[in-house]
Enzyme design. Structure first.
Site, PDB file in Angstrom:
ATOM      1  N   GLY A   1       0.802  -1.198   0.000  1.00  0.00           N
ATOM      2  CA  GLY A   1       0.000   0.000   0.000  1.00  0.00           C
ATOM      3  C   GLY A   1       0.839   1.252   0.000  1.00  0.00           C
TER       4      GLY A   1
ATOM      5  N   GLU B   1       3.352   8.900 -15.414  1.00  0.00           N
ATOM      6  CA  GLU B   1       2.297   8.691 -16.402  1.00  0.00           C
ATOM      7  C   GLU B   1       0.990   8.707 -15.629  1.00  0.00           C
ATOM      8  OE1 GLU B   1      -0.447   8.049 -18.477  1.00  0.00           O
ATOM      9  OE2 GLU B   1      -0.056   5.931 -18.144  1.00  0.00           O
ATOM     10  N   LEU B   2       0.209   9.771 -15.805  1.00  0.00           N
ATOM     11  CA  LEU B   2      -0.882  10.063 -14.885  1.00  0.00           C
ATOM     12  C   LEU B   2      -2.243   9.974 -15.566  1.00  0.00           C
ATOM     13  CD1 LEU B   2       0.920  13.036 -13.077  1.00  0.00           C
ATOM     14  CD2 LEU B   2       0.984  10.585 -12.536  1.00  0.00           C
TER      15      LEU B   2
ATOM     16  N   GLU C   1     -11.915  13.344 -14.446  1.00  0.00           N
ATOM     17  CA  GLU C   1     -11.653  12.008 -14.958  1.00  0.00           C
ATOM     18  C   GLU C   1     -12.573  11.027 -14.224  1.00  0.00           C
ATOM     19  OE1 GLU C   1      -7.899   9.015 -15.820  1.00  0.00           O
ATOM     20  OE2 GLU C   1      -7.876  10.234 -13.993  1.00  0.00           O
TER      21      GLU C   1
ATOM     22  N   PHE D   1     -13.074   7.600 -14.949  1.00  0.00           N
ATOM     23  CA  PHE D   1     -12.524   6.249 -14.851  1.00  0.00           C
ATOM     24  C   PHE D   1     -13.644   5.219 -14.731  1.00  0.00           C
ATOM     25  CE2 PHE D   1      -8.699   3.611 -13.858  1.00  0.00           C
ATOM     26  CZ  PHE D   1      -7.877   4.178 -14.806  1.00  0.00           C
TER      27      PHE D   1
END
Length: 485
Positions: A210, A252-253, A380, A382
């Site tokens: 985590g 890389e987002l 975003e 998702f």
């Protein structure tokens, strides 16, 4: 015993062999059924430190190994993925909720990443420079040492191996931290492949964990480069933490990619491309088409046809049924998607299709009459949501597409490809596809976004050389020169 037998890693992590970590263990859950696929070990900060030390010690000999030997290991890894493709695809499907076609795609890209990385080992190690002195002046590329890789849950096989393979090929060691929700396709399967391919022990460590493990990896002094794929919010924290330790980080987002449909586009094909771009893998891809910008002359027909596509796409368990969409990753993601859809409808958008779910299975959703300030458009999502905004001129389309903090992928659909290319020049984006949808990936192509979508093209092709090596300036003289001191 199968090649990817879960008994190998039951409650374990990979440190050159399968070992018990300090952080305990956790269930690996099949997303579609909620059933258990086994257990993963959970790494903590101490495990990260131990692996980094082992990796640093092993890396020196690996960097000194001939390029032919390193390339051979990468080629064998690619061949092993090919030979066990069906079994690995099933792990991708069950662990991530991907449909089999996407699982096959992920396995295919992973194979090519290994073969392309093998080619990297053969690249010239540097270049000779001009010099105003009587000397040989050159640049030599050298490995950075230990590379830390942090990969997400959505397409973990690709998003792990695209950093692991080139980093190893170029003489580095790797400590990989996959998401705890997808430790097998994100890490353990890769460890199994490279161990069987003959990678010397200690060079690859796989430590599911985590936030504690992630922070430890970023701050660990022996890790000199961090390759992170994930959300923009987490990426900012990674960048801040890395900066305090003067550490190079590749980010890389997230994305909220625009799919622009001009008035001369083939409507049927544009709708098909739009549906694929928004609904593939339940919209859980950074390149997902999150904003449909459609010319007002064809918008009504586009919305109606897109909604019809959405209504007819089957949703269910991708491992047991012929479906187009599988489950979202967990309840938290499902609730986030649903909240954004509801907030957008409450703000005045029209729900044309979807907007409902059963368990983790969210119906593909189409929203019309959307404004740019509405949540499902501005953020975003998702998830499998297609918000539609209309425009009347190309100038308006350019302004709308550019008006986002994200700039990862861009799609322009048109009957005139040169017109599309000219429009793309006006819109910031790391990736552009004229007459294709937004979700594309090839091992040979540079990949990455700009603005809030990341730090540019850091993966693929020659970009891997800059990502995972340092440039050292070296000069050589025949005699020591005389100086006035």
């Amino acid at each position: 015993m199968t090649f990817f037998d879960p008994e190998l890693w039951d409650g374990k992590v990979f440190t050159g062999d399968w070992s018990t970590p300090s952080g305990g263990s956790a269930q690996i859950v099949e997303k579609a059924t909620g059933g258990s696929l086994g257990r993963t070990g959970v790494a903590d900060a101490g495990d990260v430190a131990g692996s980094a030390a082992q990796a640093a010690a092993a890396q020196r000999a690996w960097a000194a190994t001939s390029f032919e030997e390193r390339a051979a290991v990468l080629r064998r890894a690619g061949a092993l993925i090919e030979a066990n493709a069906a079994e690995l695809r099933d792990w991708v499907v069950r662990e991530t909720g991907a449909v089999p076609g996407l699982g096959d795609f992920a396995v295919g890209v992973a194979t090519q990443e290994c073969y392309e990385a093998a080619g990297l080992a053969h690249r010239p190690a540097g270049e000779i420079l001009q010099s105003n002195q009587p000397r040989l002046s050159l640049i030599k590329r050298v490995p950075v040492g230990v590379v830390g890789v942090i990969s997400p849950f959505n397409v973990p096989l690709i998003l792990s191996i695209r950093s692991v393979a080139p980093a190893l090929a170029l003489g580095n060691a790797v400590v990989l931290k996959p998401d705890l929700r997808t430790p097998v396709s994100g890490g353990f399967a890769i460890a199994r492949v490279f161990a069987e391919a003959g990678l010397p022990p200690g060079l690859l460590h796989v430590l599911p964990g985590g936030a504690e493990a992630g922070s430890a990896l970023v701050t660990e002094p022996l890790v000199r480069v961090v390759s992170f794929t994930g959300s923009s919010a987490t990426g900012r924290r990674v960048a801040e933490l890395a900066a305090r330790h003067l550490k190079r980080v590749h980010l890389e987002l997230g994305g909220n990619s625009a799919l622009v449909v001009l008035d001369d586009a083939d409507l049927d094909r544009a709708v098909s491309a739009g549906a694929w771009g928004s609904f593939l893998h339940q919209g859980q891809i950074c390149m997902t088409a999150g904003r449909h910008l459609v010319h007002e002359r064809i918008a009504d027909d586009y919305v109606a046809a897109l909604a019809e596509h959405a209504d007819h796409l089957p949703v269910g368990d991708p491992f047991t049924g012929q479906v187009a969409l599988g489950p979202l990753v967990d309840e938290g993601q499902r609730d986030k998607v649903h909240a954004l859809v509801n907030a957008t409808v409450d703000a005045g958008a029209r729900l044309v299709a979807g907007g409902k779910y059963e368990g983790l299975f969210y119906r593909p959703t189409v929203l019309d009459q959307v404004r740019t300030d509405m949540p499902a458009y501005a953020e975003e999502v998702f998830g499998p949501v297609a918000p539609v905004v209309r425009f009347s001129t190309v100038d308006e389309a350019a302004a709308l597409a550019a008006d986002s903090p994200y700039a990862l992928s861009l799609s322009i659909l048109t009957g005139d490809a040169m017109r599309g290319l000219a429009l793309a020049e006006r819109i910031p984006s790391g990736i552009v596809h004229i007459n294709d949808q937004t979700v594309n990936d090839e091992a040979v192509a540079p990949f990455g976004g700009v603005l809030d979508s990341g730090t540019g093209a850091r993966f693929g092709g020659a970009g891997n050389l800059d990502a995972f090596t340092e440039q050292r300036w070296i000069t050589l003289r025949g005699d020591i020169p005389a100086y006035p001191f």
